[in-house]
Scaffold this active site. Sequence first.
Site, PDB file in Angstrom:
ATOM      1  N   THR A 170       0.828  -1.218   0.000  1.00 61.82           N
ATOM      2  CA  THR A 170       0.000   0.000   0.000  1.00 61.82           C
ATOM      3  C   THR A 170       0.854   1.257   0.000  1.00 61.82           C
ATOM      4  O   THR A 170       1.948   1.276   0.547  1.00 61.82           O
ATOM      5  CB  THR A 170      -0.945   0.014   1.226  1.00 61.82           C
ATOM      6  OG1 THR A 170      -1.839  -1.062   1.119  1.00 61.82           O
ATOM      7  CG2 THR A 170      -1.717   1.292   1.376  1.00 61.82           C
ATOM      8  N   ARG A 198     -12.729  -8.925  -2.506  1.00 55.23           N
ATOM      9  CA  ARG A 198     -12.373  -8.461  -1.158  1.00 55.23           C
ATOM     10  C   ARG A 198     -11.944  -6.982  -1.217  1.00 55.23           C
ATOM     11  O   ARG A 198     -11.153  -6.590  -2.064  1.00 55.23           O
ATOM     12  CB  ARG A 198     -11.240  -9.321  -0.614  1.00 55.23           C
ATOM     13  CG  ARG A 198     -10.744  -8.898   0.780  1.00 55.23           C
ATOM     14  CD  ARG A 198      -9.542  -8.002   0.708  1.00 55.23           C
ATOM     15  NE  ARG A 198      -9.000  -7.681   2.028  1.00 55.23           N
ATOM     16  CZ  ARG A 198      -8.027  -6.797   2.220  1.00 55.23           C
ATOM     17  NH1 ARG A 198      -7.484  -6.173   1.216  1.00 55.23           N
ATOM     18  NH2 ARG A 198      -7.597  -6.548   3.433  1.00 55.23           N
TER      19      ARG A 198
HETATM   20  N1  ASP Z   1      -4.385  -2.178   4.126  1.00 53.78           N
HETATM   21  C1  ASP Z   1      -4.293  -2.832   2.862  1.00 53.78           C
HETATM   22  C2  ASP Z   1      -5.437  -3.771   2.693  1.00 53.78           C
HETATM   23  O1  ASP Z   1      -5.786  -4.444   3.638  1.00 53.78           O
HETATM   24  C3  ASP Z   1      -3.023  -3.608   2.684  1.00 53.78           C
HETATM   25  C4  ASP Z   1      -1.770  -2.931   3.121  1.00 53.78           C
HETATM   26  O2  ASP Z   1      -1.764  -1.874   3.712  1.00 53.78           O
HETATM   27  O3  ASP Z   1      -0.724  -3.510   2.874  1.00 53.78           O
HETATM   28  O4  ASP Z   1      -5.919  -3.884   1.598  1.00 53.78           O
END
Ligand code: ASP
Length: 301
Positions: A170, A198
Amino acid sequence: MQPTFSLMVHGGAGTLEAADDSVVASRYLDALRAVLEHGRTLLAAGVSALDTVERCAALLEDDPLFNAGRGSVLTAEGRIEMDAALMDGRNLAAGAVATVRNIANPVKLARRVLDEGTTVLYVAEGAMRFARKQGFAECPEIDLITEARRQELASLTDAVRYSPPDKLGTIGVVARDLTGNVAAATSTGGRTGKPAGRVGDSPIIGAGTWADNTSCALSCTGNGEDFMRTALARTAAAFVELQGLTAAEAVARTLEYLEARVNGLGGLILIDHAGRCAAGFNTPRMIHGWIEHGGEIHCRL
Ligand code: ASP
């Protein structure tokens, strides 16, 4: 006092063993520094916090090193499904998209949603229809998929499918501009091996992304389900707004809350209404950097 700006970026929290390699580590740090330099130029020239977070987030989406835009992680079926959001602290305007496929810069699509103003979150085919109506360029999914992400998916065993805490990613950007307005943007490919459809916390306003001039702007990264169940971004802002905590105090308190309530994993970057920067995480690493009150660039892995 002279007006100043502040800017923070993150490139995800996790174990990120790849960053043990000094070559990879310096690629991450160089990428963050370049984005912070770009953001500095914009903010110093009087560009708004909202435009700055959008442009800096788009640069991070373009870099295949990060799990957003090109270089997004793959679903269990080897597809790309991206989520993104932006929020404007002036008026709580927000725009978000989830599970989008053929868009090189989901954050730019989220910005169109914000500007259009009638809807906050579009998903899947509806988001693509909105993109087409807006004349948004679509790109072949294959252009967004990298070999590294294919290998990452292939290396998942059934036992760790979809929840390896080392594969978080992210990107996020938060800014406070010269006029004191704050904004936040978050963009992600989600979690490696996630089931189709999802959606994580990133495009959920108040979970992974939040901006309000009366408190702060912040962007989260980590196990999205933990952040949604705790409305973590809004919770962090409430610590600033209702308890008068500083950025650093609010981040510490937010992580305590995340752990105490859901044993959650991840981190956040936050700039408060006074332009103070703070970052915190409970994973081994979070790639992040900041410029506080127009000062030096700091980057950490
Ligand atoms: N928060 C993001 C998600 O759950 C993933 C991440 O931050 O790495 O899609």
